[in-house]
Scaffold this active site. Structure first.
Site, PDB file in Angstrom:
ATOM      1  N   GLY A 183       2.728  -4.440   9.012  1.00 29.12           N
ATOM      2  CA  GLY A 183       2.760  -2.992   9.130  1.00 29.12           C
ATOM      3  C   GLY A 183       1.573  -2.269   8.555  1.00 29.12           C
ATOM      4  N   THR A 184       0.390  -2.906   8.633  1.00 30.31           N
ATOM      5  CA  THR A 184      -0.787  -2.190   8.157  1.00 30.31           C
ATOM      6  C   THR A 184      -1.904  -2.297   9.189  1.00 30.31           C
ATOM      7  OG1 THR A 184      -2.421  -1.950   6.383  1.00 30.31           O
ATOM      8  CG2 THR A 184      -1.625  -4.185   6.822  1.00 30.31           C
ATOM      9  N   ALA A 212       8.598  -4.522  12.556  1.00 26.56           N
ATOM     10  CA  ALA A 212       8.848  -5.193  11.269  1.00 26.56           C
ATOM     11  C   ALA A 212      10.332  -5.468  11.063  1.00 26.56           C
ATOM     12  CB  ALA A 212       8.312  -4.314  10.138  1.00 26.56           C
ATOM     13  N   HIS A 245      -1.330   1.604  -4.362  1.00 20.45           N
ATOM     14  CA  HIS A 245      -1.749   3.000  -4.191  1.00 20.45           C
ATOM     15  C   HIS A 245      -0.886   3.982  -4.963  1.00 20.45           C
ATOM     16  CE1 HIS A 245      -3.811   1.813  -0.128  1.00 20.45           C
ATOM     17  NE2 HIS A 245      -4.480   1.413  -1.204  1.00 20.45           N
ATOM     18  N   GLN A 291       0.842  -1.196   0.000  1.00 26.32           N
ATOM     19  CA  GLN A 291       0.000   0.000   0.000  1.00 26.32           C
ATOM     20  C   GLN A 291       0.879   1.249   0.000  1.00 26.32           C
ATOM     21  OE1 GLN A 291      -3.583  -0.620   2.899  1.00 26.32           O
ATOM     22  NE2 GLN A 291      -1.889  -1.907   3.633  1.00 26.32           N
ATOM     23  N   ASN A 292       2.168   1.047   0.237  1.00 26.00           N
ATOM     24  CA  ASN A 292       3.073   2.179   0.379  1.00 26.00           C
ATOM     25  C   ASN A 292       3.421   2.773  -0.986  1.00 26.00           C
ATOM     26  OD1 ASN A 292       3.039   1.475   3.061  1.00 26.00           O
ATOM     27  ND2 ASN A 292       5.012   0.405   3.013  1.00 26.00           N
ATOM     28  N   ASP A 348       6.150   4.921  -1.096  1.00 28.89           N
ATOM     29  CA  ASP A 348       7.474   5.510  -0.859  1.00 28.89           C
ATOM     30  C   ASP A 348       8.584   4.879  -1.703  1.00 28.89           C
ATOM     31  OD1 ASP A 348       7.407   3.857   2.387  1.00 28.89           O
ATOM     32  OD2 ASP A 348       8.130   3.044   0.478  1.00 28.89           O
ATOM     33  N   ASN A 367       2.850  -6.882  13.449  1.00 25.81           N
ATOM     34  CA  ASN A 367       2.506  -5.504  13.770  1.00 25.81           C
ATOM     35  C   ASN A 367       2.943  -5.232  15.192  1.00 25.81           C
ATOM     36  OD1 ASN A 367       0.899  -2.995  14.222  1.00 25.81           O
ATOM     37  ND2 ASN A 367      -0.016  -3.557  12.255  1.00 25.81           N
ATOM     38  N   CYS A 413      -6.319  16.653 -21.177  1.00 28.35           N
ATOM     39  CA  CYS A 413      -5.226  17.480 -21.694  1.00 28.35           C
ATOM     40  C   CYS A 413      -5.621  18.244 -22.950  1.00 28.35           C
ATOM     41  CB  CYS A 413      -4.041  16.585 -22.039  1.00 28.35           C
ATOM     42  SG  CYS A 413      -3.278  15.910 -20.564  1.00 28.35           S
TER      43      CYS A 413
END
Ligand code: APR
Length: 247
Positions: A194-195, A238, A121, A103-104, A106, A220, A133
């Site tokens: 981690g979610t 994690a 995402h 979902q990250n 980064d 988690n 456009c």
């Protein structure tokens, strides 16, 4: 507790097709804020509908653009952590056995070397046009403008560039969602790390995996909404648990 780690390590050893779903918690120890951690989460400081929605961007484009520029600077300055590297290392050791769905936005999994990351995402460093456009709306337009605190705009029609991430109320990229569902429904072990498990359709992948007969393991630092679906819940960071499981 170590016996739980050993049990899950055995499950991983028996697993032929592992699906891993990650969230912001796997980047937390790199120094990237999460969204819902009580004190430090982004949604403790901002309203998500203001900062991560199309109406929010249309209402205050400079405010939203600036926040994404800030996040890009922060993420560019940090490094992948042991959790990212454990996942990349496992994938290198066991080609084709692990599908990583994140979902990250980064890009830290990719920077750690994980191949074929399914990015549900989008990508923090990608941009796209906000509206349809005109003939002059080319990405080259924004070349020299990336450091602007205002979003780059087409000088001919006023179209704005916006971050290439999925905002609340928007559809996920269909190819990524399809790949994630194939992986979730085809795996024999779903590792969720981690979610908070509160955003759909990402969180729904865990139920899909369980319904398809997979074991579910949650990693988690705190209880999550998905714990009720878990065959094992490993409470810990994690960067501690993932290397212990995947190393
Ligand atoms: N190790 C493991 N888990 C951690 C750590 C850590 N070091 N630090 C925090 N966590 C856990 C928190 O307990 C929480 O359950 O990570 C989770 C982070 O939850 P969120 O901040 O809600 O992030 P996430 O679940 O990825 O959010 C999903 O929501 O805002 C949208 O699109 C955004 O992709 C994001 C989506």
């Amino acid at each position: 507790p170590d016996h739980a780690i050993e049990a899950v390590r055995d499950w991983i050893a028996q697993s032929r097709r592992l699906c891993v779903l990650t969230g912001a918690g796997v980047s937390a120890e790199s120094g990237v804020p999460t969204f819902r951690d009580a004190q430090t989460g982004y949604w403790a400081q901002f309203r998500a509908e203001d900062m991560a929605s199309e109406p929010g961007f249309r209402a205050h484009p400079a405010r939203v653009w600036h926040w994404y520029q800030h996040r890009r600077g922060l993420v560019s300055a940090v490094a992948p952590n042991a959790a990212h590297h454990a996942l990349a290392g496992f994938a290198a050791q066991h080609p084709g056995r692990l599908t990583l769905v994140t979902q990250n936005v980064d890009g830290l999994h990719q920077r750690a070397g994980s191949p074929d990351v399914v990015a549900l995402h989008g990508d923090l460093f990608a941009d796209q046009w906000l509206d349809a456009c005109c003939p002059q709306c080319t990405p080259a337009l924004q070349a020299g403008q990336l450091t602007a605190t205002e979003p780059p705009a087409c000088p001919y029609c006023g179209n704005l560039r916006r971050p290439g991430v999925v905002w609340f109320g928007e559809c996920l990229p269909q190819a990524a969602l399809d790949a994630a569902e194939v992986a979730a429904q085809g795996c024999d072990l779903m590792l969720v790390a981690g979610t908070a498990g509160v955003v759909y359709p990402a969180a729904g992948l865990v139920l899909q995996a369980r319904d398809a007969g997979a074991r579910v393991v949650i990693v988690n630092t705190a209880p999550t909404e998905l714990d009720r679906l878990a065959d094992a819940m490993l409470q810990g960071a994690a960067t501690t648990v993932l290397p212990a499981l995947l190393g």
